[in-house]
Design a protein around this motif. Structure first.
Motif: not given
Length: 302
Positions: A45-54, A110-113
């Motif tokens: 919730x803090x370090x991992x899985x942060x969005x890099x690409x939208x 790290x990708x949100x579609x």
């Protein structure tokens, strides 16, 4: 001196203590597992899985990718795990009238579609206040004075919401249900296109097919069946026929040709003029004979 022999005394473990220790072992394991899971969730919730690409996919003729991304309220660096998909969808739908549907997909790590389905004008809803151009689902896209001549026209809807981006609402809830049913039928596809819908009187609905056949179907009950019945009747008519189709009972339609209806008249009838007391007004001719004042009227039935 007498030698003393030393004896090593060994005590057997207490059985009760051993059983107690064995019972606690699973609790220790659960505690450790929970601790590890908690650390993992905290890190995700803090370090991992942060969005890099939208990524913005699908069609969006009225909007740029940058506009959609901004409207979503999502930024690079936001955490994927904490992101609420419903919030993203509503952010875009409420701010962009010409977007019909949004689907948000998380592609870890790290990708949100964001997949976009555009709204398209399907109907003109016209009243004294102007015209609302709405999608098939009833989303208001344009509020203006002019209608799109390529779209079916709906009159008598009693729209109580006019803001683009909002859903079409009627002051009469049943008229919204009528709209939804007819829209679904039109979206599926009809053999003869509907060009106008008159729901001014919901107990006497009228639908125009192909700018040439007016169908009077009565009230809104069994609406889908009545339209399908009208299609069956229209299939038996020549494509150049112009006239009126009317429900007869529950399972039949009657067709009248427009020219025949306009030529249909009743025989002339005579009315006798009376005074304010109901007495016949009489006059005399040049020879002193009494005559009755009469008027002749021609009634035309349409």
């Amino acid at each position: 001196m007498q030698d003393v022999e030393k004896t090593e005394i060994r005590r057997e473990p207490n059985a009760k203590r051993r059983r107690r220790r064995n019972r606690k072992r699973p609790l220790y394991s659960l505690f450790v597992a929970a601790l590890v899971a908690g650390v993992g969730v905290s890190l995700s919730m803090t370090v991992f899985f942060n969005i890099q690409t939208i990524e913005i996919t699908g069609e969006s003729p009225q909007y740029t990718i940058e506009q959609i991304s901004e409207a979503s309220g999502v930024h690079t660096g936001d955490n994927m795990m904490r992101l609420n998909r419903d919030d993203v969808e509503q952010n875009i739908l409420s701010r962009m009238p010409f977007v019909e549907r949004i689907e948000v997909k998380k592609e870890f790590p790290d990708v949100l579609v964001i997949e976009v389905t555009p709204s398209r004008c399907a109907f003109n809803v016209t009243d004294d206040s102007g015209t609302l151009q709405v999608s098939a689902s009833g989303k208001i896209l344009i509020n203006g004075p002019e209608a799109d001549e390529t779209l079916p026209v709906i009159i008598g809807f009693e729209a109580s919401e006019r803001e683009p981006g909002k859903k079409l609402v009627s002051a009469d809830e049943q008229k919204k249900e009528i709209f939804d049913t007819l829209s679904a039928l039109i979206t599926k596809g009809l053999d003869v296109p509907i060009t106008e819908i008159d729901m001014t009187d919901k107990y006497d609905l009228r639908i125009e097919f192909d700018d040439r056949i007016w169908f009077s179907l009565g009230n809104w009950s069994e609406l889908e069946y009545k339209v399908q019945l009208a299609e069956t009747a229209l299939a038996e008519l020549a494509e150049d026929k112009v006239g009126y189709l009317t429900m007869i009972g529950d399972h039949q339609c009657s067709y009248r040709d427009k020219d025949a209806v306009e030529r249909q008249t009743t025989a002339p009838f005579v009315t006798t003029a009376t005074d304010e007391n109901g007495m016949v007004i009489t006059q005399t001719d040049e020879n002193g004979n009494y005559i009755t004042t009469e008027t002749q009227t021609m009634a035309v039935t349409q």
